[in-house]
Scaffold this motif. Structure first.
Motif, PDB file in Angstrom:
ATOM      1  N   ARG A 117       0.820  -1.211   0.000  1.00  0.00           N
ATOM      2  CA  ARG A 117       0.000   0.000   0.000  1.00  0.00           C
ATOM      3  C   ARG A 117       0.855   1.263   0.000  1.00  0.00           C
ATOM      4  N   CYS A 118       2.145   1.149  -0.215  1.00  0.00           N
ATOM      5  CA  CYS A 118       3.021   2.319  -0.268  1.00  0.00           C
ATOM      6  C   CYS A 118       2.477   3.337  -1.269  1.00  0.00           C
ATOM      7  N   ARG A 119       2.278   4.558  -0.804  1.00  0.00           N
ATOM      8  CA  ARG A 119       1.687   5.585  -1.667  1.00  0.00           C
ATOM      9  C   ARG A 119       2.583   5.930  -2.843  1.00  0.00           C
ATOM     10  N   TYR A 120       3.880   5.727  -2.683  1.00  0.00           N
ATOM     11  CA  TYR A 120       4.808   6.055  -3.773  1.00  0.00           C
ATOM     12  C   TYR A 120       4.787   4.969  -4.846  1.00  0.00           C
ATOM     13  N   PHE A 121       4.589   3.722  -4.428  1.00  0.00           N
ATOM     14  CA  PHE A 121       4.419   2.641  -5.397  1.00  0.00           C
ATOM     15  C   PHE A 121       3.129   2.832  -6.183  1.00  0.00           C
ATOM     16  N   ARG A 122       2.083   3.296  -5.516  1.00  0.00           N
ATOM     17  CA  ARG A 122       0.758   3.373  -6.122  1.00  0.00           C
ATOM     18  C   ARG A 122       0.500   4.681  -6.853  1.00  0.00           C
ATOM     19  N   ASP A 123       1.457   5.558  -6.885  1.00  0.00           N
ATOM     20  CA  ASP A 123       1.298   6.826  -7.603  1.00  0.00           C
ATOM     21  C   ASP A 123       2.260   6.853  -8.788  1.00  0.00           C
ATOM     22  N   PRO A 124       1.776   6.584  -9.999  1.00  0.00           N
ATOM     23  CA  PRO A 124       2.684   6.524 -11.151  1.00  0.00           C
ATOM     24  C   PRO A 124       3.272   7.867 -11.532  1.00  0.00           C
ATOM     25  N   THR A 125       2.778   8.956 -10.940  1.00  0.00           N
ATOM     26  CA  THR A 125       3.393  10.255 -11.219  1.00  0.00           C
ATOM     27  C   THR A 125       4.685  10.435 -10.435  1.00  0.00           C
ATOM     28  N   VAL A 126       4.931   9.550  -9.465  1.00  0.00           N
ATOM     29  CA  VAL A 126       6.175   9.583  -8.691  1.00  0.00           C
ATOM     30  C   VAL A 126       7.134   8.572  -9.310  1.00  0.00           C
ATOM     31  N   SER A 127       8.247   9.033  -9.802  1.00  0.00           N
ATOM     32  CA  SER A 127       9.155   8.122 -10.514  1.00  0.00           C
ATOM     33  C   SER A 127      10.016   7.301  -9.574  1.00  0.00           C
ATOM     34  N   ALA A 128      10.262   7.802  -8.376  1.00  0.00           N
ATOM     35  CA  ALA A 128      11.211   7.151  -7.482  1.00  0.00           C
ATOM     36  C   ALA A 128      10.548   6.032  -6.694  1.00  0.00           C
ATOM     37  N   CYS A 129      10.409   4.886  -7.348  1.00  0.00           N
ATOM     38  CA  CYS A 129       9.912   3.679  -6.679  1.00  0.00           C
ATOM     39  C   CYS A 129      10.587   2.480  -7.307  1.00  0.00           C
ATOM     40  N   ASN A 130      11.480   1.861  -6.560  1.00  0.00           N
ATOM     41  CA  ASN A 130      12.239   0.728  -7.088  1.00  0.00           C
ATOM     42  C   ASN A 130      11.378  -0.501  -7.329  1.00  0.00           C
ATOM     43  N   GLY A 137      14.985   4.603  -7.488  1.00  0.00           N
ATOM     44  CA  GLY A 137      15.108   5.144  -6.141  1.00  0.00           C
ATOM     45  C   GLY A 137      13.886   4.847  -5.297  1.00  0.00           C
ATOM     46  N   CYS A 138      13.927   5.309  -4.056  1.00  0.00           N
ATOM     47  CA  CYS A 138      12.818   5.080  -3.124  1.00  0.00           C
ATOM     48  C   CYS A 138      12.422   6.403  -2.493  1.00  0.00           C
ATOM     49  N   ALA A 139      11.331   6.971  -2.979  1.00  0.00           N
ATOM     50  CA  ALA A 139      10.873   8.263  -2.473  1.00  0.00           C
ATOM     51  C   ALA A 139      10.419   8.178  -1.022  1.00  0.00           C
ATOM     52  N   HIS A 156      17.058   0.421  -0.540  1.00  0.00           N
ATOM     53  CA  HIS A 156      16.329   0.533  -1.804  1.00  0.00           C
ATOM     54  C   HIS A 156      14.815   0.459  -1.634  1.00  0.00           C
ATOM     55  N   CYS A 157      14.337   0.065  -0.450  1.00  0.00           N
ATOM     56  CA  CYS A 157      12.893  -0.084  -0.273  1.00  0.00           C
ATOM     57  C   CYS A 157      12.538  -0.259   1.201  1.00  0.00           C
ATOM     58  N   ILE A 158      11.486   0.455   1.634  1.00  0.00           N
ATOM     59  CA  ILE A 158      10.959   0.278   2.989  1.00  0.00           C
ATOM     60  C   ILE A 158       9.468  -0.047   2.939  1.00  0.00           C
TER      61      ILE A 158
END
Length: 329
Positions: A117-130, A137-139, A156-158
């Motif tokens: 459920r990481c919001r950065y994984f689920r938001d394709p407008t955010v590029s930094a998601c390994n 990267g990992c935002a 690389h990921c939390i």
């Protein structure tokens, strides 16, 4: 949503062949996570192979196990009389894990495979998601961290693993049965999930075209007591800040068997092996439970936004063990 083709499989082998032959194909079951990710533009399969008509649904009892078809819904498993009697912490995890509507759609196999459920994984407008774009990267590490992991993380990921029912299943040493182009195989659930390391996009042992067909769940001893405790921001449907599934066999005030796993804190459902070692042979006392909690959180790597989880998780372990011990007395 990305355009895709759709077909409905009528045979397990056929489904495996269709997906394994096309690197852009995916299976579709309950769809409660997958369709959301497709709508959000996170997943882009060119083809969906619907497996909902396959004979992978139902619950079979043996003297020592419960065998659950991968297409069995969360609600069906929660309602099973033997689960209620011998594995109550599975029932509790299922009921706490989703709303009634979702439980009647979501499958057990799909629940084990649900994405973070990481919001950065689920938001394709955010590029930094390994996980989504390897090497980007990992935002989350420098962003909003509150709903992220403190165990099993890497530079690389939390991202947190979100499943509730996977927690007691890991504690029970459940086994995942898999069908793939090379035939059937079995993987213990404790070995099924991968730590992120430097390859966060690789989340589990499934290869492309492989399909979970069944989950084999060992029964606890008849004298065992178990409980699943989920700490969350609100009582209604919400993901865990911390959770614990624990089962104990207590005889004459001494813990003879112990199984402990945690959710809401790990990049995978987190088996607390060291906590179990502390508990076995120890008296069922508050001191033992606090020692087990300390052991369970050894190696935690909190960030400023997740630092609160260390103490919260310890308290969740203690409270769960106290509840189980109270039920055993």
């Amino acid at each position: 949503m990305h355009a895709f083709t759709y077909s409905r499989a009528t045979d397990t082998d056929q489904a495996v062949v269709e997906v394994s032959a096309d690197p852009r194909a995916s299976f579709l079951a309950g769809g409660t996570t997958q369709l959301d990710l497709m709508k959000d533009g996170v997943l882009h399969p060119d083809r969906l192979v619907d497996i909902t008509r396959l004979p992978l649904r139902g619950i079979k009892h043996t003297a020592s196990t419960i065998k659950v078809g991968a297409l069995t819904t969360m609600e069906e498993l929660a309602a099973d009389p033997l689960v209620q009697e011998r594995l109550p912490f599975i029932r509790e995890a299922l009921l706490f894990g989703a709303s009634t509507q979702l439980r009647n759609m979501a499958t057990i196999g799909g629940n084990l495979l649900q994405r973070t459920r990481c919001r950065y994984f689920r938001d394709p407008t955010v590029s930094a998601c390994n996980k989504r774009i390897p090497g980007s990267g990992c935002a989350a590490i420098s962003g909003i961290q509150r709903m992220h992991a403190i165990l099993g993380t890497s530079d690389h990921c939390i991202a947190l693993h979100a499943s509730d029912v996977a927690v007691p299943l890991v504690a029970l040493d459940a086994i995942v049965h898999i069908q793939g182009p090379d035939g059937p195989r079995e993987v213990p659930l404790t070995q099924f999930y991968l730590l992120p390391g430097d390859t966060p996009h690789l989340e589990n042992e499934l290869r492309h075209g492989e399909l979970i067909t069944e989950v084999e769940i060992p029964l606890l001893p008849e004298t065992a007591k178990s409980h699943y405790l989920k700490i969350r921001d609100r009582v209604s449907y919400e993901f865990a800040l911390t959770s614990v599934g624990a089962a104990l066999v207590i005889e004459d005030g001494t813990i003879r068997q112990a199984r402990v796993a945690m959710g809401g804190v790990g990049t995978r459902p987190w088996r607390a092996w060291t906590a179990e070692d502390v508990l076995r042979g120890a008296p069922a006392t508050s001191d033992a439970f606090h020692s087990a909690a300390e052991a369970a959180l050894e190696g935690a790597r909190p960030l400023p936004g997740t630092a609160f989880k260390v103490e919260l998780a310890k308290r969740t372990v203690v409270r769960t063990l106290e509840t189980v011990a109270g039920a055993s007395s």
